[in-house]
Scaffold this motif. Structure first.
Motif, PDB file in Angstrom:
ATOM      1  N   PHE A  16      -9.713  -0.307   9.712  1.00  0.00           N
ATOM      2  CA  PHE A  16      -8.512  -0.980   9.120  1.00  0.00           C
ATOM      3  C   PHE A  16      -7.056  -0.552   9.317  1.00  0.00           C
ATOM      4  N   ARG A  17      -7.134   0.748  10.073  1.00  0.00           N
ATOM      5  CA  ARG A  17      -6.047   1.376  10.025  1.00  0.00           C
ATOM      6  C   ARG A  17      -4.643   0.557  10.522  1.00  0.00           C
ATOM      7  N   GLU A  18      -4.810   0.035  11.641  1.00  0.00           N
ATOM      8  CA  GLU A  18      -4.029  -0.819  12.286  1.00  0.00           C
ATOM      9  C   GLU A  18      -3.574  -2.187  11.273  1.00  0.00           C
ATOM     10  N   MET A  19      -4.454  -2.776  11.158  1.00  0.00           N
ATOM     11  CA  MET A  19      -4.364  -4.154  10.301  1.00  0.00           C
ATOM     12  C   MET A  19      -3.686  -3.567   9.045  1.00  0.00           C
ATOM     13  N   THR A  20      -3.967  -2.590   8.302  1.00  0.00           N
ATOM     14  CA  THR A  20      -3.445  -2.349   7.186  1.00  0.00           C
ATOM     15  C   THR A  20      -1.892  -1.941   7.291  1.00  0.00           C
ATOM     16  N   LYS A  21      -1.686  -1.036   8.102  1.00  0.00           N
ATOM     17  CA  LYS A  21      -0.227  -0.807   8.500  1.00  0.00           C
ATOM     18  C   LYS A  21       0.720  -2.047   8.865  1.00  0.00           C
ATOM     19  N   SER A  22      -0.108  -2.939   9.729  1.00  0.00           N
ATOM     20  CA  SER A  22       0.982  -4.174  10.218  1.00  0.00           C
ATOM     21  C   SER A  22       1.102  -4.764   8.666  1.00  0.00           C
ATOM     22  N   LEU A  23       0.186  -5.155   8.033  1.00  0.00           N
ATOM     23  CA  LEU A  23       0.239  -5.957   6.624  1.00  0.00           C
ATOM     24  C   LEU A  23       1.369  -5.336   5.657  1.00  0.00           C
ATOM     25  N   ILE A  24       1.280  -4.023   5.856  1.00  0.00           N
ATOM     26  CA  ILE A  24       2.326  -3.423   4.796  1.00  0.00           C
ATOM     27  C   ILE A  24       3.581  -3.503   5.411  1.00  0.00           C
ATOM     28  N   ASP A  25       3.813  -3.458   6.655  1.00  0.00           N
ATOM     29  CA  ASP A  25       5.214  -3.475   7.438  1.00  0.00           C
ATOM     30  C   ASP A  25       5.470  -4.894   7.116  1.00  0.00           C
ATOM     31  N   ALA A  26       4.525  -5.740   7.182  1.00  0.00           N
ATOM     32  CA  ALA A  26       5.101  -7.193   6.986  1.00  0.00           C
ATOM     33  C   ALA A  26       5.560  -7.549   5.255  1.00  0.00           C
ATOM     34  N   GLY A  27       5.516  -6.608   4.602  1.00  0.00           N
ATOM     35  CA  GLY A  27       5.884  -6.837   3.105  1.00  0.00           C
ATOM     36  C   GLY A  27       4.705  -7.084   2.109  1.00  0.00           C
ATOM     37  N   HIS A  28       3.498  -6.950   2.541  1.00  0.00           N
ATOM     38  CA  HIS A  28       2.222  -7.040   1.839  1.00  0.00           C
ATOM     39  C   HIS A  28       2.021  -5.735   1.014  1.00  0.00           C
ATOM     40  N   CYS A  29       1.276  -6.085  -0.149  1.00  0.00           N
ATOM     41  CA  CYS A  29       0.770  -4.789  -0.712  1.00  0.00           C
ATOM     42  C   CYS A  29      -0.792  -4.984  -0.368  1.00  0.00           C
ATOM     43  N   VAL A  30      -1.301  -3.651  -0.033  1.00  0.00           N
ATOM     44  CA  VAL A  30      -2.611  -3.597   0.122  1.00  0.00           C
ATOM     45  C   VAL A  30      -3.267  -2.442  -0.588  1.00  0.00           C
ATOM     46  N   ASP A  31      -4.244  -2.755  -1.305  1.00  0.00           N
ATOM     47  CA  ASP A  31      -4.774  -1.692  -2.074  1.00  0.00           C
ATOM     48  C   ASP A  31      -6.364  -1.694  -1.572  1.00  0.00           C
ATOM     49  N   ILE A  32      -7.260  -0.480  -2.009  1.00  0.00           N
ATOM     50  CA  ILE A  32      -8.381  -0.130  -1.530  1.00  0.00           C
ATOM     51  C   ILE A  32      -9.398   0.225  -2.853  1.00  0.00           C
ATOM     52  N   ALA A  33     -10.653  -0.435  -2.900  1.00  0.00           N
ATOM     53  CA  ALA A  33     -11.662   0.054  -3.884  1.00  0.00           C
ATOM     54  C   ALA A  33     -12.951   0.256  -3.201  1.00  0.00           C
ATOM     55  N   CYS A  34     -13.670   1.366  -3.408  1.00  0.00           N
ATOM     56  CA  CYS A  34     -14.718   1.661  -3.068  1.00  0.00           C
ATOM     57  C   CYS A  34     -15.371   2.859  -3.525  1.00  0.00           C
ATOM     58  N   SER A  35     -16.570   3.245  -3.311  1.00  0.00           N
ATOM     59  CA  SER A  35     -17.433   4.467  -3.950  1.00  0.00           C
ATOM     60  C   SER A  35     -16.608   5.741  -3.465  1.00  0.00           C
ATOM     61  N   ASN A  36     -16.970   6.696  -4.235  1.00  0.00           N
ATOM     62  CA  ASN A  36     -16.261   8.138  -3.658  1.00  0.00           C
ATOM     63  C   ASN A  36     -17.590   8.782  -2.955  1.00  0.00           C
ATOM     64  N   LEU A  37     -18.415   7.988  -2.278  1.00  0.00           N
ATOM     65  CA  LEU A  37     -19.289   8.663  -1.488  1.00  0.00           C
ATOM     66  C   LEU A  37     -18.875   9.096  -0.288  1.00  0.00           C
ATOM     67  N   GLY A  38     -19.575  10.040   0.751  1.00  0.00           N
ATOM     68  CA  GLY A  38     -18.994  10.332   1.961  1.00  0.00           C
ATOM     69  C   GLY A  38     -17.639  11.224   1.867  1.00  0.00           C
ATOM     70  N   LEU A  39     -17.022  10.795   3.109  1.00  0.00           N
ATOM     71  CA  LEU A  39     -15.700  11.665   3.095  1.00  0.00           C
ATOM     72  C   LEU A  39     -14.498  10.803   2.183  1.00  0.00           C
ATOM     73  N   GLY A  40     -14.731   9.614   1.628  1.00  0.00           N
ATOM     74  CA  GLY A  40     -13.930   9.078   1.067  1.00  0.00           C
ATOM     75  C   GLY A  40     -12.605   8.340   1.834  1.00  0.00           C
ATOM     76  N   VAL A  41     -11.803   7.822   1.321  1.00  0.00           N
ATOM     77  CA  VAL A  41     -10.745   7.113   1.822  1.00  0.00           C
ATOM     78  C   VAL A  41      -9.937   7.936   2.569  1.00  0.00           C
ATOM     79  N   PRO A  42      -9.490   7.553   3.729  1.00  0.00           N
ATOM     80  CA  PRO A  42      -8.822   8.636   4.856  1.00  0.00           C
ATOM     81  C   PRO A  42      -7.216   8.932   4.282  1.00  0.00           C
ATOM     82  N   GLU A  43      -6.787   9.927   4.097  1.00  0.00           N
ATOM     83  CA  GLU A  43      -5.380  10.159   3.643  1.00  0.00           C
ATOM     84  C   GLU A  43      -4.117   9.442   4.293  1.00  0.00           C
ATOM     85  N   TYR A  44      -4.422   8.832   5.394  1.00  0.00           N
ATOM     86  CA  TYR A  44      -3.621   7.905   6.155  1.00  0.00           C
ATOM     87  C   TYR A  44      -3.326   6.782   5.268  1.00  0.00           C
TER      88      TYR A  44
END
Length: 372
Positions: A16-44
């Motif tokens: 969802f990299r492109e989708m998230t960026k596009s939504l934020i550019d359009a003025g929306h707030c996007v947050d993320i919730a998930c476990s801390n398993l694996g590599l985690g949320v990308p720094e991007y």
């Protein structure tokens, strides 16, 4: 508008990299919730300003952490005042929809993107017994159920009682990524230790039983051609299995397990045929990326792959375990270079359906209407 994306593991957010960026550019707030398993949320996503919330959700359906996650999600949504909660992956999605049952009465809208139901035509009986009842129950707590392939869309319309069921062609690919100047094929092949006159097969994705890369290795053995090489980009629990298989078939020096790679467009440029023999796919982003690079695709004939893989048009397709069929497909593509070029040109055009430019307006309209 405040939107919360919920997944089981952070790595899923890469879709969802492109989708998230596009939504934020359009003025929306996007947050993320998930476990801390694996590599985690990308720094991007942190660089975009997304807030990360850790959940106790697990990939195991029977893990008690999922019960805790339901409470965490309910509290998180209430305290932060999200307008839309958009969940992904089966376990996280089930937890989210149970957690938000009461909150929907207060205006919270629950979206769920099914990235390929585990109950599909030809799926094992246990998949139907485990996943279908859960999806059928949770669909009642879903304002918008998004499917990304036609088989799932038709089944959801008939069998799942979500408030709204829609089809969206994927998650939105950034095709510009594949328009960057490509490296010289000879240069990349030299880096990989592959002769310039070789035929190079490529697979990209997690190295696991579902991705089924072993069928391509077995097909290579049937060809008895010394100038066919196979690149596998990705990590997973089948690395040793594939290496041992290749060595047992005397293909050890022509099967290259590359591990995780960031240079997929360059690997595509160095290759001749993309192989995607998965046993199940919701859609198959890696195969679509190969199409964007102008490669013919050799795929299985299952689930979401059938949405875009056309036999004799985009490449060739066979049942997942049809070793002889895949060997035949490789030989056809090797012996028909003009056909490969024609297929590649067709694929570059066909894949535009799955671009962010096409998908973003569909998703924005769904968000703006909040499922109405």
């Amino acid at each position: 508008m405040k939107i919360l994306y919920i997944t089981t593991i952070g790595g899923t957010m890469n879709f969802f990299r492109e989708m998230t960026k596009s939504l934020i550019d359009a003025g929306h707030c996007v947050d993320i919730a998930c476990s801390n398993l694996g590599l985690g949320v990308p720094e991007y996503f942190k660089e975009l300003g997304c807030q990360y919330h850790c959940l106790s959700v697990s990939r195991s359906p029977l893990d008690m952490g999922n019960v805790k996650a339901i409470c965490e999600i309910k509290k998180l949504v209430k305290e932060n005042g999200y307008d839309i909660v958009h969940c992904h992956t089966p376990i996280a999605a089930a937890c989210t929809r149970v957690a938000c049952r009461g909150l929907r009465k207060k205006g919270v809208k629950v979206f769920y993107t099914a990235h390929g139901f585990h109950f599909y035509d030809g799926a094992p009986l246990k998949n139907w017994l485990v996943y279908y009842p859960v999806e059928k129950l949770c669909a009642r707590f879903t304002d918008v159920l998004i499917t990304i392939n036609q088989e799932d869309y038709k089944r959801a319309q008939k069998k799942l009682k979500a408030k709204k069921v829609v089809y969206v062609p994927g998650v939105g690919m950034n095709l510009e990524r594949f328009d960057v100047p490509e490296c010289e094929q000879a240069e990349k092949r030299k880096e990989l230790g592959i002769p310039n006159n070789a035929t190079v097969l490529l697979s990209v994705g997690e190295v696991n039983a579902n991705k089924n890369q072993q069928v391509i290795i077995k097909a290579m053995a049937q060809l008895k051609k010394d100038n066919v090489y196979y690149l596998i980009a990705g990590n997973g629990n089948q690395m040793d299995v594939l290496q041992n298989l290749a060595e047992s078939l005397n293909l050890g020096n022509r099967v290259h397990l590359l591990g995780f790679r960031k240079d997929i467009p360059d690997l595509c440029a160095a290759s001749d045929i993309f192989c995607f023999p998965s046993k199940r796919e919701g859609l198959g982003l890696a195969s679509l990326e190969a199409m964007a690079c102008g490669l013919p695709i050799l795929t299985s004939n299952v689930h979401g792959i059938n949405d875009y893989s056309e036999n004799g048009v985009t490449g060739y397709k066979y049942p997942p375990c049809d070793v002889a069929g895949f060997a035949e497909g490789i030989m056809k593509l090797i012996s028909e270079p003009e056909t490969c070029i024609r297929m590649g040109e067709y694929n570059r055009k066909a894949v535009k359906k799955y671009s962010i430019q096409n998908v973003l307006p569909i998703m924005q309209a769904l968000y703006d209407k909040k499922g109405i």
